[in-house]
Design a protein around this motif. Structure first.
Motif, short mmCIF file in Angstrom:
data_model
loop_
_atom_site.label_atom_id
_atom_site.label_comp_id
_atom_site.label_asym_id
_atom_site.label_seq_id
_atom_site.Cartn_x
_atom_site.Cartn_y
_atom_site.Cartn_z
N TRP A 75 19.67 41.46 6.75
CA TRP A 75 20.99 41.96 7.15
C TRP A 75 20.84 43.21 8.01
O TRP A 75 20.24 44.20 7.58
N ARG A 76 21.33 43.13 9.25
CA ARG A 76 21.30 44.27 10.17
C ARG A 76 19.90 44.87 10.30
O ARG A 76 19.70 46.08 10.22
N ASP A 77 18.91 44.00 10.50
CA ASP A 77 17.51 44.41 10.65
C ASP A 77 16.98 45.12 9.41
O ASP A 77 16.01 45.88 9.49
N GLN A 78 17.61 44.93 8.29
CA GLN A 78 17.15 45.49 7.03
C GLN A 78 17.04 44.37 5.99
O GLN A 78 17.57 43.27 6.19
N ALA A 105 18.87 48.70 0.20
CA ALA A 105 18.47 48.29 1.54
C ALA A 105 17.09 48.85 1.84
O ALA A 105 16.84 50.04 1.64
N LEU A 106 16.20 47.98 2.33
CA LEU A 106 14.84 48.37 2.67
C LEU A 106 14.67 48.29 4.18
O LEU A 106 14.95 47.25 4.79
N ASP A 107 14.22 49.39 4.80
CA ASP A 107 13.93 49.42 6.23
C ASP A 107 12.50 48.93 6.42
O ASP A 107 11.55 49.60 6.02
N PRO A 108 12.28 47.76 7.03
CA PRO A 108 10.93 47.22 7.13
C PRO A 108 10.02 48.03 8.05
O PRO A 108 8.79 47.97 7.91
N MET A 159 27.28 37.78 6.78
CA MET A 159 28.31 37.08 7.52
C MET A 159 28.04 37.13 9.02
O MET A 159 27.30 37.97 9.52
N ALA A 160 28.68 36.21 9.75
CA ALA A 160 28.47 36.12 11.19
C ALA A 160 28.97 37.37 11.93
O ALA A 160 28.45 37.71 13.00
N ASP A 161 29.95 38.09 11.38
CA ASP A 161 30.49 39.27 12.04
C ASP A 161 29.69 40.54 11.74
O ASP A 161 30.09 41.65 12.11
N GLY A 162 28.56 40.41 11.04
CA GLY A 162 27.72 41.56 10.74
C GLY A 162 27.98 42.19 9.39
O GLY A 162 27.25 43.10 8.99
N SER A 163 28.99 41.74 8.68
CA SER A 163 29.27 42.27 7.35
C SER A 163 28.45 41.48 6.32
O SER A 163 27.69 40.57 6.66
N ALA A 164 28.61 41.83 5.07
CA ALA A 164 27.92 41.13 3.98
C ALA A 164 28.85 41.06 2.78
O ALA A 164 29.70 41.94 2.57
N LEU A 165 28.67 40.02 1.99
CA LEU A 165 29.48 39.82 0.79
C LEU A 165 28.57 39.68 -0.42
O LEU A 165 27.47 39.14 -0.33
#
Length: 368
Positions: A57-60, A71-74, A95-101
């Motif tokens: 999610w979002r490069d994390q 959240a882990l920053d790789p 989600m496709a809009d960049g959010s998460a559920l």
């Protein structure tokens, strides 16, 4: 000309002879599932209590630990807490809009990227709450799929659901994340993973049936991968168009036998604490009162990697047709067991080992 036994007589005969659906044999781990120690040899790891629901999610790397989200920053290895929900997190979807559920035990649905989190309730049109969500999958059109492990139990009661032997799980679809759920399939044996097949159908992992099934637009089912040697869980996309399949515990002849003895199961569940049931586990070997101890496991005081075990660590690489290619293991003498979720990010596979309280990572190209 002799005829094959059928009907009630055939069922009775199969039960007496221990064959067909009454056999207690377990398929061996061989071929692409041949045991190794890749998970235990992985040097890169992050400590976390019962990590689950790993999601890119979002490069994390987003994952849960009970009610907490992390959240882990790789790129840096930095780990930060995203927040704390009002219940245990059972599934996460980007989600496709960049959010998460995040889906919660008991039926709650919360957004991850808003403060305060927007809330909804997983329920059908008749307002029956989906209390046991096990996996979420978002589509590009805003729709979302939800698996319900059991109609009668919560996610934490998965052992009881296995031992009761009733397939009451279901697959649901939501047109929006806050819309009522529509039924897609029912009578599933603890569905715990979802994926889109390239032909547009839906692939679901049925843990208690040890298989992956494909469900088409008319609700017809076909087995894609059956008779697995463990209990399958989440399915995650791989960068090459294939898939990662997690198996959270191994099958055993002892458990298969107990599943066929109703009276014994009922007495065991009524009289013995759950952690000592003859049932799969996410971790084992920590208490001498556990089943499958002593000389059946140890030789000369040493635990052998091929010993029978209640817990195991296993993630399998599947191709685009959901067929096994290779796998990474943590065997009986390892501690990175209870793999329920995995996610690929920047060329590395991150694996959540609930039994070992770790998130480990593997270089994908180095294994292929």
């Amino acid at each position: 000309m002799s005829t094959l036994p059928n009907g009630r007589f055939g069922t009775l005969l199969d039960r007496m002879l221990g064959r067909g659906p009454h056999a207690v044999t377990v398929p061996p781990m061989d071929g692409p599932l041949r045991p190794n120690s890749l998970l235990d040899q992985a040097a890169d790891h992050v400590r976390a209590v019962s990590p689950d629901n790993l999601t890119s999610w979002r490069d994390q790397l987003l994952f849960s630990s009970g009610p907490e989200l992390h959240a882990l920053d790789p790129s840096t290895g930095a780990l930060r807490q995203m927040g704390r929900m009002d219940g245990d997190v059972c599934a996460i979807a980007a989600m496709a809009d960049g959010s998460a559920l995040a889906a919660l035990a008991g039926g709650g649905l919360r957004t991850v990227d808003e403060e305060p989190a927007a809330a909804s309730l997983l329920a059908d049109a008749e307002r029956r709450v989906i209390r046991c969500p096990t996996a979420l999958l978002a589509g590009t059109d805003g729709r979302m799929l939800v698996t319900e492990g059991s109609r009668d139990r919560l996610p934490s009661q998965w052992r009881a659901d296995l031992l009761h032997g009733k397939a009451t799980g279901a697959l649901w679809m939501l047109d929006r994340w806050d819309a009522p759920a529509r039924p897609v399939a029912s009578g599933l044996a603890w569905p715990s993973g979802i994926a889109w097949h390239r032909d547009g159908s839906i692939v679901v992992s049925e843990a208690w049936a040890h298989r992956l099934v494909r469900i088409d637009g008319q609700g017809r089912r076909s087995v894609l991968l059956g008779d697995l040697p463990g209990y399958p869980s989440r399915i995650a996309p791989a960068a090459d168009g294939g898939w990662w399949l997690c198996l959270f515990a191994p099958r055993s002849q002892l458990v298969e036998f107990v599943l066929r003895e109703r009276e014994y199961r009922e007495q065991m569940m009524a009289q013995i604490p759950e952690r000592y049931w003859v049932a799969p586990a996410l971790a084992s070997g920590q208490d001498f009162r556990e089943p499958m101890q002593g000389g059946g496991i140890k030789s000369m005081g040493m635990l052998k990697p091929w010993a029978p075990t209640r817990s195991y660590g296993l993630v399998c690489k599947l191709d685009a047709d959901f067929q096994p290619q290779w796998s990474a293991h943590s065997r009986a003498d390892g501690r990175r067991h209870g793999v329920t979720s995995a996610a690929e990010l920047d060329g590395r596979l991150y694996v959540g080992c609930q039994g070992g309280d770790e998130v480990v990572s593997l270089d994908v190209q180095a294994q292929e």
